[in-house]
Design an enzyme around this catalytic site. Sequence first.
Site, PDB file in Angstrom:
ATOM      1  N   PRO A  88       0.825  -1.218   0.000  1.00 44.85           N
ATOM      2  CA  PRO A  88       0.000   0.000   0.000  1.00 44.85           C
ATOM      3  C   PRO A  88       0.854   1.262   0.000  1.00 44.85           C
ATOM      4  O   PRO A  88       1.811   1.386   0.768  1.00 44.85           O
ATOM      5  CB  PRO A  88      -0.810  -0.130   1.292  1.00 44.85           C
ATOM      6  CG  PRO A  88      -0.955  -1.612   1.466  1.00 44.85           C
ATOM      7  CD  PRO A  88       0.347  -2.195   0.990  1.00 44.85           C
ATOM      8  N   CYS A  89       0.480   2.203  -0.876  1.00 45.84           N
ATOM      9  CA  CYS A  89       1.350   3.350  -1.147  1.00 45.84           C
ATOM     10  C   CYS A  89       0.786   4.663  -0.641  1.00 45.84           C
ATOM     11  O   CYS A  89       1.373   5.718  -0.863  1.00 45.84           O
ATOM     12  CB  CYS A  89       1.601   3.463  -2.650  1.00 45.84           C
ATOM     13  SG  CYS A  89       0.087   3.757  -3.616  1.00 45.84           S
ATOM     14  N   GLN A  90      -0.366   4.644   0.071  1.00 46.36           N
ATOM     15  CA  GLN A  90      -1.007   5.903   0.426  1.00 46.36           C
ATOM     16  C   GLN A  90      -0.115   6.803   1.274  1.00 46.36           C
ATOM     17  O   GLN A  90      -0.216   8.033   1.222  1.00 46.36           O
ATOM     18  CB  GLN A  90      -2.321   5.641   1.179  1.00 46.36           C
ATOM     19  CG  GLN A  90      -3.393   5.005   0.326  1.00 46.36           C
ATOM     20  CD  GLN A  90      -3.365   3.487   0.404  1.00 46.36           C
ATOM     21  OE1 GLN A  90      -2.325   2.881   0.659  1.00 46.36           O
ATOM     22  NE2 GLN A  90      -4.511   2.868   0.195  1.00 46.36           N
ATOM     23  N   PHE A 131       2.980   7.302   0.943  1.00 45.78           N
ATOM     24  CA  PHE A 131       3.982   7.960   0.111  1.00 45.78           C
ATOM     25  C   PHE A 131       3.336   8.851  -0.948  1.00 45.78           C
ATOM     26  O   PHE A 131       3.938   9.789  -1.431  1.00 45.78           O
ATOM     27  CB  PHE A 131       4.835   6.922  -0.642  1.00 45.78           C
ATOM     28  CG  PHE A 131       5.447   5.873   0.243  1.00 45.78           C
ATOM     29  CD1 PHE A 131       6.377   6.212   1.200  1.00 45.78           C
ATOM     30  CD2 PHE A 131       5.095   4.544   0.089  1.00 45.78           C
ATOM     31  CE1 PHE A 131       6.955   5.241   1.999  1.00 45.78           C
ATOM     32  CE2 PHE A 131       5.667   3.570   0.881  1.00 45.78           C
ATOM     33  CZ  PHE A 131       6.594   3.908   1.840  1.00 45.78           C
TER      34      PHE A 131
END
Length: 343
Positions: free
Chosen positions: A74-76, A78
């Site tokens: 999950p990239c939220q 960044f």
Amino acid sequence: MRCVDLFAGCGGLSLGFQRAGFDVVAAYDNWIPALEIYKKNFSHPIYNLDLMNGSKAIAAIASHHPDLIMGGPPCQDFSSAGKRDLSLGRASLTYDFANIVCAIKPKWFVMENVEQIKKSQILKAITDQFFSHHYGLSSVILNAAYCGVPQARTRLFLIGHFQDKHNQVNSILKARLSKEPMTVRDYLGDSLGIEFYYRHPRNYNRRGIFSIDEPSPTIRGVNRPIPQGYKLNSCDPKGISLNVIRPLTTLERSYIQTFPKFFKFEGTKTSLEQMIGNAVPVALARYVAEGIKIYMTQGTVHQSAPKSMVSDREEPFSLPTKPLHREFRLTDTQSYLQPRLFG
């Protein structure tokens, strides 16, 4: 090669690697709506497992004897579209991905994330971890519009090959980029029945109207209607009427993510918009998978490279810092980025 997909979501990476001829044998996630969609579209199993549970996750994934582990943690935390708050805990899943790979030691791994991760200490930490476990690394930031996707979406891919030199896959991925970005019309023709559409801007100083004769902006996890009283921005295309403008539908957004029309999406609109926005575009995943496949069969292969080749860093691995190609500024008629490769 036997592949396992971690943080699989609705299956963009899985489907792309399958279409490139890889054998995806299992997937893992722990968000129920995505698990249900994945089950409707793949014959192999997907397991509901929190990958932060390290020992349990490692034992389960190792039982599939994967040759390749892939995933998009999950990239939220960044992302420019998220809160950019590393204290929220989702960023730690990137460490969990690295821990799983280094414990199981598959021949290959592929990690996908947003470009902004290169500004965090997490990327340096996990690359050092992969170095110490004798992985040769290739790092590349790809604009999906140059990889068969009608969307200006830039994502970082970190590719590891056990006991190999560094930067081995980069040149293959660079050589296969298209010369021109793919537009929505290139991919879907006139099937949408529109010339322009609305995509809600992050602030009203940005354009909200886009043409099908350019790549779509990045598909996000939200899809809002045109707000009441919306006025055309100075950077919106000229001479159009808002009366004939609409946002893309949920399914149309899945097509921009290059999911095929037969892919089954069922569930609440909120969940579907989120999982489609979070997915790796199918054609982008296939592009990366085919690059690995070309390297395995035709590249400058160092299958028997000694461990010292990595630990001594005779061919240094470069973290993404400076683009090899000039970045274009956004304009009314040019809302995409040039291809950006690093390393």
